[in-house]
Write a protein that holds these residues in place. Sequence first.
Motif, PDB file in Angstrom:
ATOM      1  N   GLY A  49       0.927  -0.997   0.017  1.00  0.00           N
ATOM      2  CA  GLY A  49      -0.061  -0.024   0.145  1.00  0.00           C
ATOM      3  C   GLY A  49       0.789   1.304  -0.051  1.00  0.00           C
ATOM      4  O   GLY A  49       1.550   1.487   0.905  1.00  0.00           O
ATOM      5  N   ASP A  50       0.632   2.028  -1.077  1.00  0.00           N
ATOM      6  CA  ASP A  50       1.701   3.148  -1.110  1.00  0.00           C
ATOM      7  C   ASP A  50       0.831   4.191  -2.159  1.00  0.00           C
ATOM      8  O   ASP A  50       1.122   4.058  -3.304  1.00  0.00           O
ATOM      9  CB  ASP A  50       3.100   2.763  -1.726  1.00  0.00           C
ATOM     10  N   ASN A  51       0.382   5.115  -1.445  1.00  0.00           N
ATOM     11  CA  ASN A  51      -0.242   6.136  -2.455  1.00  0.00           C
ATOM     12  C   ASN A  51       0.494   7.074  -3.095  1.00  0.00           C
ATOM     13  O   ASN A  51      -0.084   8.019  -3.899  1.00  0.00           O
ATOM     14  CB  ASN A  51      -1.370   6.859  -1.481  1.00  0.00           C
ATOM     15  N   ARG A  52       1.811   7.104  -2.915  1.00  0.00           N
ATOM     16  CA  ARG A  52       2.718   8.081  -3.668  1.00  0.00           C
ATOM     17  C   ARG A  52       2.917   7.553  -5.182  1.00  0.00           C
ATOM     18  O   ARG A  52       3.154   8.331  -6.002  1.00  0.00           O
ATOM     19  CB  ARG A  52       4.004   7.915  -2.908  1.00  0.00           C
ATOM     20  N   ASP A  53       2.299   6.284  -5.446  1.00  0.00           N
ATOM     21  CA  ASP A  53       2.455   5.854  -6.820  1.00  0.00           C
ATOM     22  C   ASP A  53       1.264   6.112  -7.687  1.00  0.00           C
ATOM     23  O   ASP A  53       0.119   5.548  -7.170  1.00  0.00           O
ATOM     24  CB  ASP A  53       2.630   4.219  -6.612  1.00  0.00           C
ATOM     25  N   THR A  54       1.186   6.864  -8.546  1.00  0.00           N
ATOM     26  CA  THR A  54       0.352   7.395  -9.218  1.00  0.00           C
ATOM     27  C   THR A  54       0.084   6.900 -10.813  1.00  0.00           C
ATOM     28  O   THR A  54      -0.531   7.367 -11.523  1.00  0.00           O
ATOM     29  CB  THR A  54       0.367   8.963  -9.431  1.00  0.00           C
ATOM     30  N   ARG A  55       1.045   5.553 -11.106  1.00  0.00           N
ATOM     31  CA  ARG A  55       1.158   5.342 -12.262  1.00  0.00           C
ATOM     32  C   ARG A  55      -0.323   4.625 -12.579  1.00  0.00           C
ATOM     33  O   ARG A  55      -0.837   4.190 -11.640  1.00  0.00           O
ATOM     34  CB  ARG A  55       2.220   4.453 -12.377  1.00  0.00           C
ATOM     35  N   LYS A  56      -0.588   4.607 -13.941  1.00  0.00           N
ATOM     36  CA  LYS A  56      -2.168   4.075 -14.165  1.00  0.00           C
ATOM     37  C   LYS A  56      -1.951   2.546 -14.273  1.00  0.00           C
ATOM     38  O   LYS A  56      -1.208   2.031 -15.461  1.00  0.00           O
ATOM     39  CB  LYS A  56      -2.535   4.747 -15.828  1.00  0.00           C
ATOM     40  N   GLY A  57      -2.618   1.689 -13.491  1.00  0.00           N
ATOM     41  CA  GLY A  57      -2.647   0.482 -13.749  1.00  0.00           C
ATOM     42  C   GLY A  57      -3.553  -0.168 -14.813  1.00  0.00           C
ATOM     43  O   GLY A  57      -4.488   0.566 -15.341  1.00  0.00           O
TER      44      GLY A  57
END
Length: 321
Positions: free
Chosen positions: A136-144
């Motif tokens: 869980g890491d909300n800093r990662d904003t890449r598109k899944g």
Amino acid sequence: MRDEHKLVKGIHHVTSCVGGAQEDIDFLTQVVGQRMIKQTVLFDGQVPIYHLYYANADAEIGTVMTTFPYRQDGRKGRKGTGQVAVTAYSVAEDSLDFWAQHLERHGVKNSGVKRLFGKDRIYFEDPVGLGYEVVGDNRDTRKGWTTNEISEANSVKGFNNVVMTVREIPSMEAYLVDALGFEKTGQEDNYHQYEINGGGPCKTVILREDADTPQGSWTFGEGTVHHVAFQVENDDTQKVLKDWLEGLGYTDSSEQKDRNYFHSVYCRSPGGILTEFATCDIGFTTDEPLEELGKNLMLPPWFEDRRAEIVAPLEPIKVPQ
Ligand SMILES: [Fe+2]
């Protein structure tokens, strides 16, 4: 900070030897939920083996898991120290309940939620026992990528970190810090954390000290991670890094290899893990358009005249989209 310490940007890809090709496609696209972005073959050696690539929606470097389905050749690997033990993907912090249920639904053995370096994570294994985590890491904003079970909100974004297992920390720490420019940012029990280029998702490596575990195998073989690749911008920066590593005494850096989608130099690290430095300026749309990625078997120009012979022994596969 030395200029050479600005050359490694983060993780580029992770490459593992798995079992069956379809088994691997089903696991990585349906359980992990990555997008299959390339079907090609292993460029080294004489035995035709698939090389399958998976990534996020945008096929971005730093999200790319690649696999060699080695069951076809019958060669097995031995897990141990000197290997990548865990490949960890970032997910939204509030999606871990979804992941626990999703893994259970697919009958995937998992750890339940654990906490390390301030982040909740769930460890699980693929069908041949390779270790994965969702962190869980909300800093990662890449598109899944999305599937009919995994929404974009719950999707894996890309790599968060890798966990490498070593018998002793100091020589591997020296490689990460003094040679590559990582900074040590934490220690919890036998786990040591290092970050580079501002740190955070895709820029973190964790070492796990396993003093009593024998070294794992280095060859291609089912059930082991073969190497982890780090990002370097282009051929020029890769050459500067290779010369720098050789100047420190890491003279077992390979010559440059053309991987069609990037250029690679490999260096065996003192912990035993094979590291690669892969360029970022070619990419996966060099031989097929973004929307077609992963649908057809692509061979590099130097293999095309042998296509029939290479394809014949490969397991027929079906790619879900
Ligand atoms: Fe690689």
